[in-house]
Enzyme design. Structure first.
Site, PDB file in Angstrom:
ATOM      1  N   CYS A 165       2.902  -4.904   6.801  1.00 20.05           N
ATOM      2  CA  CYS A 165       2.590  -4.559   5.417  1.00 20.05           C
ATOM      3  C   CYS A 165       3.810  -3.999   4.706  1.00 20.05           C
ATOM      4  CB  CYS A 165       1.449  -3.541   5.367  1.00 20.05           C
ATOM      5  SG  CYS A 165      -0.146  -4.241   5.826  1.00 20.05           S
TER       6      CYS A 165
ATOM      7  N   HIS B  61       0.821  -1.213   0.000  1.00 15.37           N
ATOM      8  CA  HIS B  61       0.000   0.000   0.000  1.00 15.37           C
ATOM      9  C   HIS B  61       0.855   1.263   0.000  1.00 15.37           C
ATOM     10  CE1 HIS B  61       0.690   0.892   4.305  1.00 15.37           C
ATOM     11  NE2 HIS B  61       0.523  -0.402   4.527  1.00 15.37           N
TER      12      HIS B  61
END
Length: 186
Positions: free
Chosen positions: A162, A146
């Protein structure tokens, strides 16, 4: 000027525009090691796949056999580094975000206020785009590739697992990879 010299000069002028992006990319990478740049990669990764080398803070999008576009990333802190094989199972522009229960438990001061989630937008920690990673059984891994509201974090181990990219980089990658793209994280 003879014919051979004219042909050589013409060939150089025709090739010059094709060389410019490579030279510009190399210069940009010299100034910013995490700027996107085309690089050579092992030729045993399938074209279109994504390969992440966490310890080096790089994500590689394989664009041809032995060629990839390399992007800088931020990865999980030592105890939270995720490794494995996944596929992109979902893609979202300006995704909403909710910290996982583990994140809230580890650091309630930072995350408890977002227990009900946060709508997508420029202040959202997932940034402009998110690629959701799913395991081989079709389960959401809770790991995302992301964007970020903190571009200075690229090149460091700072996340909760992440893989963060600069917003402009994740937007470019988002447009190039379809759902089902294989992702290898080492």
């Amino acid at each position: 000027m003879n014919r051979r010299q004219m042909i050589s000069l013409a060939a150089l002028l025709v090739a010059a525009p094709a060389l410019a992006p490579t030279l510009a990319g190399a210069q940009e990478a010299a100034v910013d090691p995490y700027a996107p740049i085309e690089v050579e990669i092992r030729d045993d990764f399938e074209t279109g796949s994504i390969v992440v080398v966490s310890r080096d803070f790089f994500l590689y999008h394989v664009v041809a056999p032995g060629k990839a576009v390399r992007y800088g990333v931020a990865v999980g802190t030592a105890e939270l580094v995720w490794k494995g094989k996944a596929t992109i199972g979902r893609k979202v522009e300006w995704p909403s975000w909710r910290p996982t229960d583990d994140m809230i438990e580890r650091n309630p001061g930072a995350y408890a206020k977002y227990a009900d989630g946060m709508p997508g937008g420029p202040q959202n920690p997932l940034g402009a785009r998110a690629l959701y990673l799913y395991d081989d059984r079709g389960n959401d891994t809770a790991i995302r590739i992301h964007g970020t509201t903190d571009p200075g974090s690229i090149g460091r181990a700072v996340s909760n697992g992440c893989l963060r990219m600069r917003n402009e980089a994740v937007m470019s990658l988002f447009d190039q990879v379809p759902i089902g793209t294989p992702v290898y994280v080492f």
